[in-house]
Design an enzyme around this catalytic site. Structure first.
Site, PDB file in Angstrom:
ATOM      1  N   ALA A   1       0.771  -1.249   0.000  1.00 47.81           N
ATOM      2  CA  ALA A   1       0.000   0.000   0.000  1.00 47.81           C
ATOM      3  C   ALA A   1       0.802   1.299   0.000  1.00 47.81           C
ATOM      4  O   ALA A   1       0.293   2.312  -0.479  1.00 47.81           O
ATOM      5  CB  ALA A   1      -0.955  -0.007   1.185  1.00 47.81           C
ATOM      6  N   ALA A   2       2.007   1.338   0.576  1.00 47.00           N
ATOM      7  CA  ALA A   2       2.694   2.634   0.717  1.00 47.00           C
ATOM      8  C   ALA A   2       3.183   3.156  -0.628  1.00 47.00           C
ATOM      9  O   ALA A   2       3.622   2.362  -1.461  1.00 47.00           O
ATOM     10  CB  ALA A   2       3.885   2.484   1.663  1.00 47.00           C
TER      11      ALA A   2
ATOM     12  N   GLY B   1      -1.372   5.739  -2.695  1.00 46.10           N
ATOM     13  CA  GLY B   1      -2.148   6.225  -3.844  1.00 46.10           C
ATOM     14  C   GLY B   1      -3.256   5.282  -4.279  1.00 46.10           C
ATOM     15  O   GLY B   1      -4.414   5.691  -4.440  1.00 46.10           O
ATOM     16  N   LYS B   2      -2.927   3.980  -4.449  1.00 38.86           N
ATOM     17  CA  LYS B   2      -3.951   3.052  -4.961  1.00 38.86           C
ATOM     18  C   LYS B   2      -5.022   2.799  -3.896  1.00 38.86           C
ATOM     19  O   LYS B   2      -6.189   2.611  -4.236  1.00 38.86           O
ATOM     20  CB  LYS B   2      -3.333   1.722  -5.400  1.00 38.86           C
ATOM     21  CG  LYS B   2      -2.218   1.818  -6.402  1.00 38.86           C
ATOM     22  CD  LYS B   2      -2.621   2.391  -7.723  1.00 38.86           C
ATOM     23  CE  LYS B   2      -1.497   2.307  -8.748  1.00 38.86           C
ATOM     24  NZ  LYS B   2      -0.157   2.636  -8.272  1.00 38.86           N
TER      25      LYS B   2
ATOM     26  N   GLU C   1       1.586  -2.478   4.439  1.00 40.54           N
ATOM     27  CA  GLU C   1       2.903  -2.196   3.873  1.00 40.54           C
ATOM     28  C   GLU C   1       3.928  -3.024   4.642  1.00 40.54           C
ATOM     29  O   GLU C   1       4.068  -2.891   5.850  1.00 40.54           O
ATOM     30  CB  GLU C   1       3.223  -0.698   3.981  1.00 40.54           C
ATOM     31  CG  GLU C   1       4.641  -0.338   3.625  1.00 40.54           C
ATOM     32  CD  GLU C   1       5.106  -0.872   2.247  1.00 40.54           C
ATOM     33  OE1 GLU C   1       4.402  -0.718   1.250  1.00 40.54           O
ATOM     34  OE2 GLU C   1       6.198  -1.491   2.207  1.00 40.54           O
TER      35      GLU C   1
ATOM     36  N   ARG D   1       8.245   2.459   5.576  1.00 41.50           N
ATOM     37  CA  ARG D   1       7.299   3.084   4.636  1.00 41.50           C
ATOM     38  C   ARG D   1       5.885   3.222   5.227  1.00 41.50           C
ATOM     39  O   ARG D   1       5.006   3.826   4.616  1.00 41.50           O
ATOM     40  CB  ARG D   1       7.250   2.279   3.330  1.00 41.50           C
ATOM     41  CG  ARG D   1       8.526   2.427   2.510  1.00 41.50           C
ATOM     42  CD  ARG D   1       8.577   1.468   1.329  1.00 41.50           C
ATOM     43  NE  ARG D   1       7.536   1.608   0.342  1.00 41.50           N
ATOM     44  CZ  ARG D   1       7.511   2.511  -0.640  1.00 41.50           C
ATOM     45  NH1 ARG D   1       8.501   3.360  -0.761  1.00 41.50           N
ATOM     46  NH2 ARG D   1       6.524   2.561  -1.488  1.00 41.50           N
TER      47      ARG D   1
ATOM     48  N   ASP E   1      -0.400  -3.997  -5.985  1.00 43.26           N
ATOM     49  CA  ASP E   1       0.369  -3.048  -6.808  1.00 43.26           C
ATOM     50  C   ASP E   1       1.823  -3.428  -6.523  1.00 43.26           C
ATOM     51  O   ASP E   1       2.462  -2.894  -5.633  1.00 43.26           O
ATOM     52  CB  ASP E   1       0.032  -1.625  -6.343  1.00 43.26           C
ATOM     53  CG  ASP E   1       0.738  -0.569  -7.156  1.00 43.26           C
ATOM     54  OD1 ASP E   1       1.248  -0.887  -8.241  1.00 43.26           O
ATOM     55  OD2 ASP E   1       0.778   0.591  -6.694  1.00 43.26           O
TER      56      ASP E   1
ATOM     57  N   CYS F   1       4.538  -1.218 -12.523  1.00 43.00           N
ATOM     58  CA  CYS F   1       4.980  -0.062 -13.332  1.00 43.00           C
ATOM     59  C   CYS F   1       6.206  -0.471 -14.137  1.00 43.00           C
ATOM     60  O   CYS F   1       7.169   0.278 -14.235  1.00 43.00           O
ATOM     61  CB  CYS F   1       5.236   1.146 -12.439  1.00 43.00           C
ATOM     62  SG  CYS F   1       6.565   0.940 -11.259  1.00 43.00           S
TER      63      CYS F   1
HETATM   64  N1  SAM Z   1       0.409   0.962  -3.996  1.00 45.59           N
HETATM   65  C1  SAM Z   1       1.347   2.026  -3.696  1.00 45.59           C
HETATM   66  C2  SAM Z   1       0.751   3.346  -4.096  1.00 45.59           C
HETATM   67  O1  SAM Z   1      -0.063   3.371  -5.039  1.00 45.59           O
HETATM   68  O2  SAM Z   1       1.062   4.354  -3.473  1.00 45.59           O
HETATM   69  C3  SAM Z   1       2.691   1.777  -4.357  1.00 45.59           C
HETATM   70  C4  SAM Z   1       3.222   0.397  -4.075  1.00 45.59           C
HETATM   71  S1  SAM Z   1       4.856   0.092  -4.655  1.00 45.59           S
HETATM   72  C5  SAM Z   1       4.623  -0.109  -6.358  1.00 45.59           C
HETATM   73  C6  SAM Z   1       5.118  -1.548  -4.090  1.00 45.59           C
HETATM   74  C7  SAM Z   1       5.117  -1.706  -2.601  1.00 45.59           C
HETATM   75  O3  SAM Z   1       5.321  -3.093  -2.300  1.00 45.59           O
HETATM   76  C8  SAM Z   1       6.216  -0.939  -1.887  1.00 45.59           C
HETATM   77  O4  SAM Z   1       5.662  -0.137  -0.902  1.00 45.59           O
HETATM   78  C9  SAM Z   1       7.084  -2.036  -1.266  1.00 45.59           C
HETATM   79  O5  SAM Z   1       7.581  -1.673  -0.016  1.00 45.59           O
HETATM   80  C10 SAM Z   1       6.109  -3.188  -1.139  1.00 45.59           C
HETATM   81  N2  SAM Z   1       6.766  -4.511  -1.082  1.00 45.59           N
HETATM   82  C11 SAM Z   1       8.063  -4.830  -1.278  1.00 45.59           C
HETATM   83  N3  SAM Z   1       8.263  -6.148  -1.091  1.00 45.59           N
HETATM   84  C12 SAM Z   1       7.083  -6.682  -0.769  1.00 45.59           C
HETATM   85  C13 SAM Z   1       6.636  -7.982  -0.431  1.00 45.59           C
HETATM   86  N4  SAM Z   1       7.480  -9.013  -0.416  1.00 45.59           N
HETATM   87  N5  SAM Z   1       5.335  -8.151  -0.109  1.00 45.59           N
HETATM   88  C14 SAM Z   1       4.470  -7.124  -0.142  1.00 45.59           C
HETATM   89  N6  SAM Z   1       4.828  -5.859  -0.460  1.00 45.59           N
HETATM   90  C15 SAM Z   1       6.112  -5.644  -0.763  1.00 45.59           C
END
Ligand code: SAM
Length: 326
Positions: free
Chosen positions: A113-114, A117-118, A135, A140, A180, A233
């Protein structure tokens, strides 16, 4: 980046059959451009919006404005007061899959989630009774909470857990689950940011493995009849179409759902509905999105286990309402 690397050239050949499409894609990554910022209205839009607005795109919800380039909505007092959340149009594109979800769900679970935005787009699009934002990376979580709080999403519960815990503790609990996913971030190049190693096969493979792991846990949390939205992305098919193809093979109760609003963006790299935004469109740095439905027997009201309220209470962090300005 001056010249495309061999790995980028290889990717472009994987993505496009036509020379002109390949050239436009490479140009967009090698010579970054400015993309419009979007603002997501969290409060009613004022009569006079203090920004120059660009024309709306077909997949843009009514509560999102696309701004003309070179504006600074993040520095306006309306931002500080939580009137809107700023993000890129590629995020709005990915979240357009929510438009194909027919009924507002009980609970939305955002596993990645961090900074939020989504989650906020899902809240506006679906108006769920419960918003569970997770998150996994501890540092984060603070920005996630700050954004939810500033934007008035005070009903949200925030978690700092591995997705596996949700699979164990909240089986079939959410009407909509959002992944995401962390990815190689190739689209960052189109807006001039760096993404070291983003075309390297080792990085792509590592990300695809992590995406499959998150999704495997995510599938367990979707209520019968509920939805799973997957987005990245990045451009590599290994992290996009192939991850979804793997999910459909491994969890045959899921099917990919068409999203009419994104019809013009259908990916030609898969036999099922999923969607891509290319950086050469000029609309956003790029992304991939797909909506899957749990077609397993039953419905949300006939899920196998009752929702684990004890877990939600024990592990969910509450957002306290923002203090109104004096
Ligand atoms: N959804 C967010 C937004 O719209 O603001 C952006 C998300 S970003 C693309 C991907 C997120 O996945 C990051 O915050 C990251 O810390 C988290 N992440 C990293 N490894 C992960 C894991 N193994 N399981 C779940 N989340 C993870």
């Amino acid at each position: 980046m001056g010249q495309p690397s061999n790995l980028l050239l290889k990717l472009s050949r994987q993505l496009f059959a036509e020379d002109c499409d390949r050239a436009a894609f490479l140009e967009a990554l090698v010579h970054p451009q400015l993309f419009s910022t979007a603002i997501v209205w969290m409060q009613p839009r004022p009569k006079q919006v203090p920004f120059a607005i660009a024309s709306a795109l077909p997949w843009q919800p009514a509560w999102v404005d696309r701004l003309r380039t070179n504006q600074r909505p993040g520095q306006h007092p309306l931002h500080q007061s939580g009137a809107y959340y700023c993000l890129d149009m590629a995020s709005v594109f990915s979240a357009a899959v929510f438009s194909a979800i027919p009924t507002p769900g009980e609970a939305v679970l955002d596993l990645c989630a961090a900074p939020g935005g989504k989650s906020l787009l899902a809240r506006q699009a679906l108006g769920p009774k419960h918003l569970w934002c997770n998150e996994v990376i501890r540092k984060r979580v603070k920005i996630l909470i700050a954004n939810l709080k500033r934007c008035g999403a005070t009903e949200a519960l925030v978690f700092n857990l591995d997705p596996q815990i949700f699979a164990e503790q909240l089986p079939q609990a959410a009407s909509v689950v959002l992944v995401d996913a962390p990815c190689s971030g190739q689209s960052l190049l189109a807006k001039g940011d760096s993404a070291p190693g983003c075309f390297h096969p080792v990085s792509i493979k590592k990300n695809a493995r992590r995406q499959r792991r998150i999704l495997a846990h995510a599938t367990q949390t979707v209520a019968p009849g509920g939805y799973l939205a997957y987005m990245t992305c990045t451009f590599s098919p290994e992290e996009n179409e192939r991850v979804v193809a793997w999910l459909l093979r491994t969890f045959p109760q899921f099917e990919a759902v068409p999203v009419p609003a994104l019809g013009d963006h259908a990916s030609s790299l898969a036999p099922f509905p999923c969607y891509r935004l290319w950086p050469q469109s000029g609309l956003g740095a790029g992304g991939f999105t797909a909506l899957l439905r749990n077609c397993g027997e039953g419905s949300e009201s006939t899920r196998s286990d009752p929702i684990n309220l004890e877990f939600l209470t024990a592990r969910g962090m509450k957002i306290h309402a923002p203090v109104p300005p004096a």
